[in-house]
Design an enzyme around this catalytic site. Structure first.
Site, PDB file in Angstrom:
ATOM      1  CG  ASP A 451      -3.070   2.084  17.027  1.00 13.65           C
ATOM      2  OD1 ASP A 451      -3.035   3.486  16.416  1.00 13.65           O
ATOM      3  OD2 ASP A 451      -4.681   1.968  16.963  1.00 13.65           O
ATOM      4  CG  ASP A 517      -7.877   3.741  11.091  1.00 12.56           C
ATOM      5  OD1 ASP A 517      -6.726   3.203  11.214  1.00 12.56           O
ATOM      6  OD2 ASP A 517      -8.139   4.593  11.957  1.00 12.56           O
TER       7      ASP A 517
END
Length: 695
Positions: A451, A517
């Protein structure tokens, strides 16, 4: 068919791939002229291209030569169109005058060297045929004894043929609403898509399609993408007379990259895809290109994943993770990922990033006991990392405060309470490789979720050898490549606050990406719809999470949530410890059903069924063999008077017979394509999956 022809009598080059041709030639003056990008041509056709001089210079106020007629538009002279290359020599000259010097040809690759007529500076233009795609990139060479500064260094200029009108399609968006299909008429002027964030960003994909009104099944479409995981720029410039050219490459925002004497720099690859058969075929060609030439392990079916982020957030403890793992295994999950919160000091987002060792309070014996338990349940084991960032409250930052991007006289910018490590520095890259190697060697870890949750700011690494906008991405690639070389069996997922880094450059080094997300199943439909315009479904992870959903607080039935996620790589991210037994049993059935169609979904031919009503999203997948077809349909709400929809399928064999495995109903391919498949959609958040098997 030979991919690259050198027509020596005309000093021209013809590149031919699956369904396209590209031609260029050297003029008697030594300029490199663009001739054609479009449908297939034969070598004999090049003579006609040379006779049809499209370099019309127009009035004295126009750019000369016109950009659409040049292979590389370099700043200098009366070039007033969008340029791809701009440099400054040591004596202050900021103009180039490039001429053909030499070329090399191999089976599928061409390299043409252009050199400045006065300075020891060269540009090597590279071309490579990849099935139905053409890859292009440029190597810039300083053969002199003084520094040359690169102020703009795009990968290529793309000249498109004249059309009576142009329409542009691109993928715009924002955080939690990425890759929204945007289509607009293209008027005179410049359409500029870009990122200045140090990552590709959420606002747009480095991808653009252009056509003169093409539909799904007919019409010529030209498309360009960039394989670069940093700041980028893509500009389509349309003149009033209909002449169009596209430039793409690393963003020249704050660039100023010094090219030292005797050195070179190679731009990232830009990829062009042409089709004469509409947007369906364009999608097929991009998917085929990624599967054949880009993504690692292209023929391996991706696993059903479970990720515990939305279940536990930072409260990561072995007992709760193991309970989730047991339930995930019971559903049929094959990969269990522990997300943010497993490492030392990570009780919230204020500390710990950079210290990739397990929290000793929660994991006194490291990650091995949990990994062993997960393996015993029949799943692979993965963990979340954010290697490029560092928390001010971390052992790494306390030991090396100089390892971040920062200006010595300016405040440091925090984002998600982290700084960005200077991957432009060799010592930082070596540290990251060793730290990740130590982590992966400390326990049987099979996967990483990589990430990044911040942009690049304070673009200085304290060393100053070049532009960190370039060096950070190249350092990121180096670290990924070195870690993969040491641990070739580890699978990696790319994430950057969702879809902030989902490009061809990172896809060449990861098995899939996290496109957003946003896990709301309804919102995900438009995100996934746009994403698959440019990228294969086998790279697109999608989760089934709790209801109400994390970001939108919307209540959505389990069936709709699963069907939405089953159109890509199926993942589960809900708190299974709170799911009732009935939901767990239903979920296990959906996972089993997905496994029956996942090879078709991940590697089949996808069609957006645009004939459905506006409030219905429908798509189909046909297996590579043609023996299975999976049809998904979704509607957020269905009026009483329209309880079914008729979906006309595309790309089937009209003479074949297809059988609905659930009902036994038999359909001819012709009936399904010309009359349609009736799909029942009733109530709110209605969804259906129909699986057809070729008899």
């Amino acid at each position: 068919m030979t991919a690259v022809h050198h027509l020596t009598d005309r000093n021209a080059f013809l590149l031919r791939g699956d369904g396209f041709a590209y031609a260029l030639a050297v003029t008697p003056d030594g300029d490199l002229r663009h001739l054609h990008w479009g449908g297939p041509l034969e070598p004999a056709d090049v003579a006609a291209l040379l006779a049809d001089d499209a370099r019309d210079f127009g009035s004295n106020t126009w750019s000369s030569p016109r950009a659409h007629a040049e292979e590389l538009v370099a700043h200098g002279g009366r070039r007033l169109d969008e340029t791809a290359l701009k440099v400054e020599f040591a004596d202050g000259v900021r103009a180039l005058d490039l001429a053909y010097r030499s070329h090399t040809v191999s089976a599928d690759q061409l390299t043409v060297r252009l050199a400045d007529r006065h300075y020891p500076f060269a540009a090597d233009l590279h071309y490579r045929v990849r099935g139905g795609a053409l890859e292009r990139w440029t190597t810039l060479v300083n053969d002199g004894e003084t520094l040359v500064a690169l102020d703009r260094a795009y990968s290529a200029s793309w000249g498109l043929p004249w059309q009576p009108r142009w329409e542009a399609t691109w993928l715009a968006g924002m955080y939690a609403a990425e890759t929204q299909v945007t289509r607009r008429p293209l008027g005179p002027g410049r359409l500029v898509l870009e990122s200045r964030r140090g990552i590709p960003g959420h606002a747009a994909q480095p991808w653009l399609a252009l056509d003169a009104g093409a539909g799904d099944e007919a019409g010529a479409v030209w498309s360009v993408a960039l394989a670069w995981s940093g700041s980028w720029r893509l500009a389509a410039e349309l003149a009033y007379d209909g002449r169009l050219h596209v430039t793409t490459g690393v963003n020249d925002f704050d660039l100023r990259h010094p090219l030292a004497p005797g050195t070179s720099w190679t731009t990232p690859v830009t990829v062009g895809v042409y089709t004469s058969a509409g947007h369906d075929d364009l999608t097929d060609r991009w998917h085929a290109y990624e599967r054949r030439f880009v993504v690692p392990r292209p023929d391996v079916v991706r696993p059903v994943l479970y990720n515990g982020w939305e279940a536990t957030f930072f409260d990561v403890r072995p007992e709760s993770q193991l309970e989730l793992a047991r339930r995930a295994a019971g559903l049929g999950a094959e990969l269990f990922v522990v997300d943010d919160g497993w490492f030392a000091g990570r009780d919230d987002e204020s500390a710990g990033i950079g210290d990739w060792t397990p929290d000793r309070a929660a994991f006194p014996d490291g990650l091995t006991p949990l990994a062993d338990e997960v393996h015993a349940l029949g799943m692979r084991f993965g963990v979340w990392v954010e290697p490029e960032a560092v928390s001010p409250d971390s052992d790494l930052f306390r030991a090396h405060p100089d390892w971040i991007y920062q200006w010595p006289t300016r405040p440091r910018t925090l984002a998600r309470q982290t700084h960005l490590l200077a991957l432009s520095r060799p010592d930082v890259r070596t540290h990251l490789v060793e730290a990740l190697d130590a982590l992966l060697s400390s326990a049987p870890i099979d996967a990483l979720k990589w990430d990044l949750n911040r942009p690049l700011t304070e673009a200085s690494d304290g060393v100053g050898n070049g532009s960190v906008w370039l060096a950070h991405v190249e350092g990121f690639y180096e670290v990924l490549d070195r870690v993969r070389a040491r641990h070739p069996d580890v699978w990696i997922e790319s994430c950057a606050s969702g879809g902030g880094r989902a490009d061809l450059g990172v896809m060449a080094r990861t098995e899939w990406v996290w496109p957003s997300d946003q896990t709301d199943a309804l919102e995900r439909l438009s995100i996934q719809h746009g994403y698959t315009y440019a990228h294969s479904p086998h790279t697109m992870m999608a989760w089934v999470t709790d209801s109400p959903t994390y970001l939108t607080k919307r209540e959505i039935p389990l069936r709709f949530r699963f069907h939405s996620a089953m159109t890509g790589l199926l993942g589960i991210g809900g708190n299974l410890a709170h799911w009732p037994s009935a939901d767990l049993a239903e979920a296990a059935e959906y996972v089993a059903q997905y496994k029956q169609v996942r090879a078709t979904v991940q590697y089949g031919v996808m069609r957006r069924l645009s004939g459905a009503p506006d409030d219905v999203t429908a798509l189909s997948y046909r297996s590579p063999s043609g023996h299975q077809v999976a049809v998904f349909a979704f509607a957020p709400s269905v009026r009483h008077l329209r309880r079914t929809v008729q979906l006309r399928l595309r790309g089937l064999d009209p003479a074949a017979v297809y059988v609905d495995g659930a009902t036994g109903t038999r359909y001819s391919g012709a009936l399904l394509m010309h009359h349609g498949l009736r799909v029942g959609l009733v109530g709110d958040y209605a969804s259906e999956l129909v699986v057809l098997d070729r008899a």
